[in-house]
Scaffold this active site. Structure first.
Site, PDB file in Angstrom:
ATOM      1  N   LEU A  54       0.824  -1.207   0.000  1.00  0.00           N
ATOM      2  CA  LEU A  54       0.000   0.000   0.000  1.00  0.00           C
ATOM      3  C   LEU A  54       0.859   1.258   0.000  1.00  0.00           C
ATOM      4  O   LEU A  54       0.367   2.342  -0.230  1.00  0.00           O
ATOM      5  CB  LEU A  54      -0.909  -0.009   1.232  1.00  0.00           C
ATOM      6  CG  LEU A  54      -1.769  -1.282   1.371  1.00  0.00           C
ATOM      7  CD1 LEU A  54      -2.534  -1.279   2.683  1.00  0.00           C
ATOM      8  CD2 LEU A  54      -2.736  -1.380   0.196  1.00  0.00           C
ATOM      9  N   ARG A  55       2.153   1.110   0.291  1.00  0.00           N
ATOM     10  CA  ARG A  55       3.156   2.185   0.257  1.00  0.00           C
ATOM     11  C   ARG A  55       3.040   3.152   1.430  1.00  0.00           C
ATOM     12  O   ARG A  55       3.777   4.138   1.467  1.00  0.00           O
ATOM     13  CB  ARG A  55       3.089   2.972  -1.053  1.00  0.00           C
ATOM     14  CG  ARG A  55       3.277   2.125  -2.306  1.00  0.00           C
ATOM     15  CD  ARG A  55       4.578   1.359  -2.298  1.00  0.00           C
ATOM     16  NE  ARG A  55       4.862   0.792  -3.619  1.00  0.00           N
ATOM     17  CZ  ARG A  55       5.810  -0.121  -3.825  1.00  0.00           C
ATOM     18  NH1 ARG A  55       6.538  -0.569  -2.813  1.00  0.00           N
ATOM     19  NH2 ARG A  55       6.029  -0.577  -5.037  1.00  0.00           N
TER      20      ARG A  55
ATOM     21  N   ASP B 228       0.193  -9.392  -5.762  1.00  0.00           N
ATOM     22  CA  ASP B 228       1.558  -8.868  -5.619  1.00  0.00           C
ATOM     23  C   ASP B 228       1.601  -7.412  -6.095  1.00  0.00           C
ATOM     24  O   ASP B 228       2.508  -6.995  -6.818  1.00  0.00           O
ATOM     25  CB  ASP B 228       2.568  -9.729  -6.385  1.00  0.00           C
ATOM     26  CG  ASP B 228       3.997  -9.417  -5.958  1.00  0.00           C
ATOM     27  OD1 ASP B 228       4.173  -8.749  -4.920  1.00  0.00           O
ATOM     28  OD2 ASP B 228       4.930  -9.818  -6.666  1.00  0.00           O
TER      29      ASP B 228
ATOM     30  N   HIS C 252       3.744   2.235  -8.311  1.00  0.00           N
ATOM     31  CA  HIS C 252       4.922   3.103  -8.416  1.00  0.00           C
ATOM     32  C   HIS C 252       4.537   4.457  -8.981  1.00  0.00           C
ATOM     33  O   HIS C 252       3.567   4.574  -9.740  1.00  0.00           O
ATOM     34  CB  HIS C 252       5.965   2.491  -9.353  1.00  0.00           C
ATOM     35  CG  HIS C 252       6.778   1.391  -8.740  1.00  0.00           C
ATOM     36  ND1 HIS C 252       7.616   1.601  -7.675  1.00  0.00           N
ATOM     37  CD2 HIS C 252       6.873   0.076  -9.034  1.00  0.00           C
ATOM     38  CE1 HIS C 252       8.200   0.459  -7.340  1.00  0.00           C
ATOM     39  NE2 HIS C 252       7.753  -0.486  -8.143  1.00  0.00           N
TER      40      HIS C 252
END
Lengths: 431, 327
Positions: A64-65, A306, A310
């Site tokens: 999820l960053r 997965d 970005h």
């Protein structure tokens, strides 16, 4: 809140249901299947005629960053994408910044997810402190804080003794490990499969043995310690073969495969497409076929996204310098359904790979729609064709090789705890 | 091979020169023929033709190289183009300005051609995919992938000595795994139709899958050199010792160094080539490097003619020695 999902075709693999049945939801739970409970007055009726109604999807790995890399994505943006993909539970790996190796970070992730209220986010705790592969993390404390499993993300535990101790400790408290088998030395500097395509492109390879050597090392320790291990995102046919034997031998292991590995191969790299830069790398067509076979015979129990969103710059570089990963939440269902169209899986098997299969790995009580189960539901139109378009993607990351693909099967509604977390824009007017 | 034709324009003419793979024999022969006519320019007292007058060629070198850059610069100057050398150390790009920002800056200066050397495989492709449509890109070496002008100057040298490619047996000795030169040579040789390409070295430098490139693999140099017409030695990078790929330079020389004794099993008129710079006593003995069968220095001078040929073809200019030769 009472909801009636009417006229849909209910597919609930865990309960062996595959029939046209209405679904009655009340108080965030499944109240009844087929027959209305006495005096049931729905507050909302969802017309699901011509659609499949199934448990919400459980994704065993999605990044999820947040915290730490909010320029790539946030819990808000990525749970939006997950809900659009029909996902109601997802597991996020510990390689955030800071790492999920303290209860505070584990709780932060869950609280932010609760605020967004679209997806149940299950954090995976760090197996070792700071993922350095040296000191065991406080696994029990982390489990109490909501971590459903432990992993060292894609960082190695070089020291086999540390790995053994971690497994013994986890086994003594019945904790699950989720490991991505890749030998760090064999994979060093590699960015593509070590094979003909990599050789032609002059890109450093990650050999099949990077996966099989590490898988075998872990399996020997499973045998010794009795730890329960789930292997994430296998990529080689040989690993499927080894795992099949390990399961036959009765080891407490399971594994999943990432959806993109079932459709792409090293041949997709021939124009240095950085959107196809993933770790583990895309392998040969034979590997792809073996992974499909592993799903069919149950060696592989789940399909994961997965997901790795970005920022645009991360992919705007020569191949080896671009960052690996695909923004994958929104294509999980159509890529899985494609296997049904290609005759690899039955519809029920395909849905099991997204629901009861992964739910069984994390002992999650979701993943089925029996009476009393949590009302996590996905409704999708299995026939609708659509194209993935960067403009309408909900994920902050638009890095996907599937842009422009003709995809079939589109989520129209997602419900979490009996509340709509996603509704396809065109359906809003109708309901 | 999707998108490999990024090198060709709609008419099938060369637009970029990134990789030998995917280019037809006829285009390679065209380059060799053009180079043949340019090599006469070099023999003249005034070594300049006005073919690319008014064009600006940028040498964009992200990896240090004096030799290759010098031959590209000379080739451009002999075609009367303006040249600009930009040397960028890897640290400079990592400090902020992205590769694309730098390209767009140079584009804004109205350049016509980029000659690119970069440590990453695929970098020249990446640049070609992102430059403005009027700019041509020449790959002057990208990572372990390709070095097409080097391969073409090697083909030019072979053709001068052996005339036809069809009956030749060629051996390439050394680090195939990491060599962009070897990859491009293999593609060029097979495209031009030689009988047999052999690669010679240990498995650590020549993976088993190399046969997929259409070559025969030999681990024993004595066997591999038997009856070959051309021996191409590759430079051995020192870092191969630290990566556990080889035990020592001493043992490498013993097994794969080219000595007069080993060369004797090749055909009597076999030529010896090396892309330079050579490591004497590591991959080749001085007797062979300086001996009568060596064409190593010829390769260097042929490099200029071949690069002139590629540049003029990319800019859509043809040249024949009996036509508008010289100013």
């Amino acid at each position: 809140m009472k909801i009636l999902i009417q006229g849909g075709h209910l597919v609930d693999p865990a309960n062996g249901v595959d029939a046209q049945l209405d679904l009655f939801l009340e108080g965030g739970l499944v109240a009844s299947v087929g027959e209305a409970p006495a005096g049931f007055e729905p507050d909302q009726v969802i017309d699901a005629s011509g659609q499949i109604v199934c448990p919400g999807f459980v994704d065993l790995q999605a990044r999820l960053r947040e915290p730490g890399q909010e320029h790539k994505g946030s819990i808000d943006s990525e749970t939006r994408a997950a809900a659009r993909g029909g996902i109601t539970t997802l597991c996020c790996p510990p390689d955030t910044s800071p790492v999920i190796d303290t209860p505070a970070v584990a709780k932060l992730v869950q609280e932010r997810a609760d605020q967004a209220a679209r997806v149940r986010v299950a954090p995976i705790g760090a197996l070792t402190t700071a993922l350095e592969g040296e000191q065991l993390s406080e696994m029990v404390t982390l489990a109490e804080a909501g971590c459903i499993a432990f992993s060292n993300a894609d960082l190695p535990v070089h020291n086999t003794l540390v790995l053994r101790r971690a497994m013994e400790y986890a086994a003594s408290h019945s904790l699950l490990l989720m490991l991505q088998p890749q030998d760090a030395w064999l994979a060093a500097k590699g960015c593509v499969h070590e094979g003909v395509v990599g050789l032609r492109l002059g890109l450093s390879g990650i050999p099949e043995s990077a996966e099989t050597v590490e898988l075998s090392r872990i399996l020997m320790l499973v045998e010794q310690t009795g730890a329960r291990v789930h292997f994430g995102q296998l990529s080689t046919g040989r690993a499927v073969q080894i795992l099949r034997q390990a399961k036959r031998d009765g080891l407490p292991v399971s594994a999943d495969v990432a959806a993109h590995q079932l459709h792409l191969t090293e041949m997709d790299l021939l124009d240095y497409s950085s959107d196809c830069h993933v770790i583990p790398p895309l392998r040969t067509q034979r590997d792809r076929d073996s992974l499909r076979e592993g799903l069919r015979d149950g060696t592989l129990i789940a399909i994961s996204s997965d997901h790795q969103p970005h920022d645009a710059d991360a992919k705007l570089a020569p191949f080896a310098e671009s960052e690996p990963g695909i923004s994958a939440l929104e294509t999980l269902l159509p890529l899985t359904l494609r296997l049904v169209d290609e005759g690899v899986l039955s519809l029920e098997q395909a849905i099991a790979c997204l629901t009861s299969g992964p739910a069984s790995v994390i002992d999650n009580h979701n993943g089925h729609l029996g009476v009393g189960a949590r009302a996590d539901v996905c409704i999708f139109d299995p026939q609708q064709h659509w194209r993935l378009d960067a403009q309408t993607m909900q994920s902050a990351g638009h890095n996907t090789p599937f842009l422009g693909w003709d995809l079939k099967g589109r989520v129209t509604h997602t419900l979490l705890n009996g509340r709509l977390s996603y509704q396809e824009p065109s359906k809003k007017a109708e309901d | 091979m999707n998108n490999k034709n990024i090198q060709l324009n709609k008419e099938g003419r060369l637009r970029h020169f990134l990789d030998i793979e995917g280019i037809k024999r006829q285009l390679l022969v065209e380059i060799l023929d053009a180079a043949e006519s340019f090599s006469s320019v070099e023999a003249q007292r005034v070594k300049k033709v006005p073919l690319l007058r008014g064009k600006t060629i940028v040498n964009l070198f992200f990896e240090p190289s004096t030799r290759t850059r010098n031959t590209f610069e000379l080739a451009a100057k002999r075609l009367s183009a303006d040249t600009l050398n930009v040397n960028i150390s890897a640290s400079a790009t990592s400090k902020g300005e992205s590769l694309l920002d730098m390209l767009h800056n140079l584009e804004a200066m109205h350049c016509d051609m980029f000659v690119v050397r970069h440590a990453q495989s695929g970098a020249a492709h990446f640049i070609a995919q992102h430059v403005a449509p009027h700019i041509s890109v020449i790959n002057a070496g990208d990572g372990s992938h390709a070095h097409p002008t080097q391969a073409m100057l090697d083909m030019f040298t072979i053709r001068r000595h052996k005339q036809a490619f069809a009956d030749l047996k060629v051996a390439i000795v050394g680090d195939i795994l990491h060599s962009r030169v070897a990859r491009s040579q293999i593609h060029a040789l097979t495209t031009l139709g030689v009988t047999e390409v052999r690669v010679i070295g240990p498995k650590t430098l020549i993976p088993d899958i190399s046969t997929a490139l259409g070559v025969h693999v030999y681990h024993d140099m004595w066997e591999g050199l038997r009856e070959v017409d051309v021996v191409i030695m590759l430079r051995l990078q020192k870092e191969r010792m630290t990566g556990a790929l080889l035990p020592s330079e001493h043992e490498y020389y013993k097994l794969y160094g080219l000595t007069p004794e080993k060369l004797a099993v090749a055909k009597e008129d076999a030529i010896v080539m090396h892309p330079g710079p050579i490591n004497r006593g590591v991959e080749i003995s001085s007797e062979v490097a300086d001996g009568p069968q060596s064409v190593i220095l010829e390769q260097v001078s042929n490099g200029i003619a071949v690069r002139m040929a590629v540049m003029s073809i990319l800019m859509g200019q043809s040249f024949s020695s009996d036509g508008e030769a010289g100013p």
